[in-house]
Design a protein around this motif. Structure first.
Motif, PDB file in Angstrom:
ATOM      1  N   LEU A  86      11.899   0.053   4.069  1.00 53.19           N
ATOM      2  CA  LEU A  86      11.178  -1.198   4.285  1.00 53.19           C
ATOM      3  C   LEU A  86      12.089  -2.291   4.820  1.00 53.19           C
ATOM      4  N   LYS A  87      11.498  -3.137   5.664  1.00 51.77           N
ATOM      5  CA  LYS A  87      12.210  -4.239   6.297  1.00 51.77           C
ATOM      6  C   LYS A  87      11.531  -5.546   5.926  1.00 51.77           C
ATOM      7  N   ALA A  88      12.253  -6.630   6.100  1.00 50.74           N
ATOM      8  CA  ALA A  88      11.688  -7.945   5.795  1.00 50.74           C
ATOM      9  C   ALA A  88      10.413  -8.197   6.598  1.00 50.74           C
ATOM     10  N   GLU A  89      10.376  -7.690   7.814  1.00 53.57           N
ATOM     11  CA  GLU A  89       9.208  -7.908   8.666  1.00 53.57           C
ATOM     12  C   GLU A  89       7.986  -7.090   8.235  1.00 53.57           C
ATOM     13  N   ASP A  90       8.133  -6.232   7.256  1.00 50.00           N
ATOM     14  CA  ASP A  90       6.986  -5.527   6.694  1.00 50.00           C
ATOM     15  C   ASP A  90       6.265  -6.369   5.640  1.00 50.00           C
ATOM     16  N   THR A  91       6.824  -7.512   5.293  1.00 55.00           N
ATOM     17  CA  THR A  91       6.203  -8.388   4.311  1.00 55.00           C
ATOM     18  C   THR A  91       4.843  -8.859   4.794  1.00 55.00           C
ATOM     19  N   ALA A  92       3.820  -8.619   3.988  1.00 54.39           N
ATOM     20  CA  ALA A  92       2.454  -8.974   4.367  1.00 54.39           C
ATOM     21  C   ALA A  92       1.511  -8.607   3.226  1.00 54.39           C
ATOM     22  N   VAL A  93       0.281  -9.040   3.369  1.00 54.36           N
ATOM     23  CA  VAL A  93      -0.791  -8.514   2.533  1.00 54.36           C
ATOM     24  C   VAL A  93      -1.338  -7.277   3.247  1.00 54.36           C
ATOM     25  N   TYR A  94      -1.404  -6.175   2.529  1.00 52.28           N
ATOM     26  CA  TYR A  94      -1.871  -4.912   3.094  1.00 52.28           C
ATOM     27  C   TYR A  94      -3.310  -4.641   2.658  1.00 52.28           C
ATOM     28  N   TYR A  95      -4.134  -4.280   3.646  1.00 50.53           N
ATOM     29  CA  TYR A  95      -5.548  -4.045   3.414  1.00 50.53           C
ATOM     30  C   TYR A  95      -5.927  -2.610   3.753  1.00 50.53           C
ATOM     31  N   CYS A  96      -6.768  -2.046   2.925  1.00 51.73           N
ATOM     32  CA  CYS A  96      -7.364  -0.743   3.166  1.00 51.73           C
ATOM     33  C   CYS A  96      -8.728  -0.969   3.827  1.00 51.73           C
ATOM     34  N   ALA A  97      -9.094  -0.121   4.770  1.00 52.82           N
ATOM     35  CA  ALA A  97     -10.364  -0.252   5.465  1.00 52.82           C
ATOM     36  C   ALA A  97     -11.015   1.109   5.656  1.00 52.82           C
TER      37      ALA A  97
END
Length: 127
Positions: A86-97
């Motif tokens: 994992l990288k800092a740029e992977d920081t986010a809210v992750y959503y399943c769809a």
């Protein structure tokens, strides 16, 4: 109707790993193609990975290829996203769809192709 609930997010150091899970309920899970998206602060929601309803086909955005793996267990009504290196740029809210799919090998990589969304789980990559 399909209800989706994500779990597994958290704080991890750069280079670490996390495994996100999405539990589905409401309809026959095996009829639905699944996807993962993410949204970082101030940015639009973007595609991360997709898997066909049978699990035979997968697709990734270029930035996560070789690091993330999407998988599903139709017997348990779950889809997972294993995230390594994992990288800092992977920081986010992750959503399943989810979206109903008539082709066993079809997958989808656009937001407007999905009908159902989870509430999201936060992933923070920081030292």
């Amino acid at each position: 109707q399909v209800q989706l609930v994500e779990s597994g997010g958290g704080l991890v150091q750069p280079g670490g790993s996390l495994r996100l899970s999405c539990a589905a309920s409401g309809r026959t899970f095996g009829d639905y193609a699944m996807g993962w998206f993410r949204q970082a602060p101030g940015k639009e929601r973007e595609f991360v990975a997709a898997i066909s309803r049978s699990g035979s086909s997968t697709y990734y955005t270029d930035s996560v290829k070789g690091r993330f793996t999407i998988s599903r267990d139709n017997a348990k009504n779950t889809v997972s996203l294993q995230m390594n290196s994992l990288k800092a740029e992977d920081t986010a809210v992750y959503y399943c769809a989810a979206r109903q799919s008539y082709g066993r090998a079809n997958f989808y990589n656009r937001r407007d192709q999905y009908s159902y969304w989870g509430q999201g789980t936060q992933v923070t990559v920081s030292s």
